[in-house]
Design a protein around this motif. Structure first.
Motif, PDB file in Angstrom:
ATOM      1  N   ALA A 137      14.665 -32.970 -46.289  1.00  0.00           N
ATOM      2  CA  ALA A 137      14.599 -31.694 -45.580  1.00  0.00           C
ATOM      3  C   ALA A 137      13.222 -31.496 -44.954  1.00  0.00           C
ATOM      4  N   ALA A 138      12.176 -31.891 -45.683  1.00  0.00           N
ATOM      5  CA  ALA A 138      10.819 -31.754 -45.140  1.00  0.00           C
ATOM      6  C   ALA A 138      10.636 -32.652 -43.926  1.00  0.00           C
ATOM      7  N   GLN A 139      11.170 -33.863 -44.012  1.00  0.00           N
ATOM      8  CA  GLN A 139      11.055 -34.790 -42.874  1.00  0.00           C
ATOM      9  C   GLN A 139      11.843 -34.271 -41.675  1.00  0.00           C
ATOM     10  N   ALA A 140      13.024 -33.715 -41.941  1.00  0.00           N
ATOM     11  CA  ALA A 140      13.832 -33.164 -40.852  1.00  0.00           C
ATOM     12  C   ALA A 140      13.122 -31.978 -40.213  1.00  0.00           C
ATOM     13  N   GLY A 141      12.519 -31.139 -41.035  1.00  0.00           N
ATOM     14  CA  GLY A 141      11.771 -29.994 -40.504  1.00  0.00           C
ATOM     15  C   GLY A 141      10.585 -30.441 -39.686  1.00  0.00           C
ATOM     16  N   SER A 142       9.886 -31.469 -40.153  1.00  0.00           N
ATOM     17  CA  SER A 142       8.736 -31.995 -39.422  1.00  0.00           C
ATOM     18  C   SER A 142       9.174 -32.595 -38.096  1.00  0.00           C
ATOM     19  N   ALA A 143      10.281 -33.326 -38.101  1.00  0.00           N
ATOM     20  CA  ALA A 143      10.791 -33.931 -36.868  1.00  0.00           C
ATOM     21  C   ALA A 143      11.207 -32.842 -35.877  1.00  0.00           C
TER      22      ALA A 143
END
Length: 85
Positions: free
Chosen positions: A71-77
């Motif tokens: 989820a953090a990676q998706a938010g960052s992307a």
């Protein structure tokens, strides 16, 4: 049949009582040892169950951390895509 003197008879009786008491003490000790072993096996089983429970919780925690990382990676992307536009 040989008759015992009174002091000799008393000594024989005392030795018999002492021997019987010693045997009773051995039985009590064996019972106590058995109880100890039974209790220790119970403690060991409880410790093993605690290890199993901890392993299950660790696996669940790892799964949740994986979801959070995704989820953090998706938010960052998503933030990076937004910045580019």
């Amino acid at each position: 049949m040989k008759l015992m003197s009174l002091p000799s008879l008393g000594t024989t009786l005392a030795n018999g009582i002492t021997g019987g008491a010693g045997f009773a003490t051995k039985l009590a000790g064996a019972s106590s040892g058995s109880s100890f072993m039974s209790q220790m096996q119970g403690v060991q089983a409880e410790m093993q169950q605690n290890q199993v429970d901890k392993a299950k919780l660790d696996a669940e925690n790892q799964r949740i951390n994986g979801i959070a990382d995704s989820a953090a990676q998706a938010g960052s992307a998503a933030a990076q895509v937004k910045i580019q536009y």
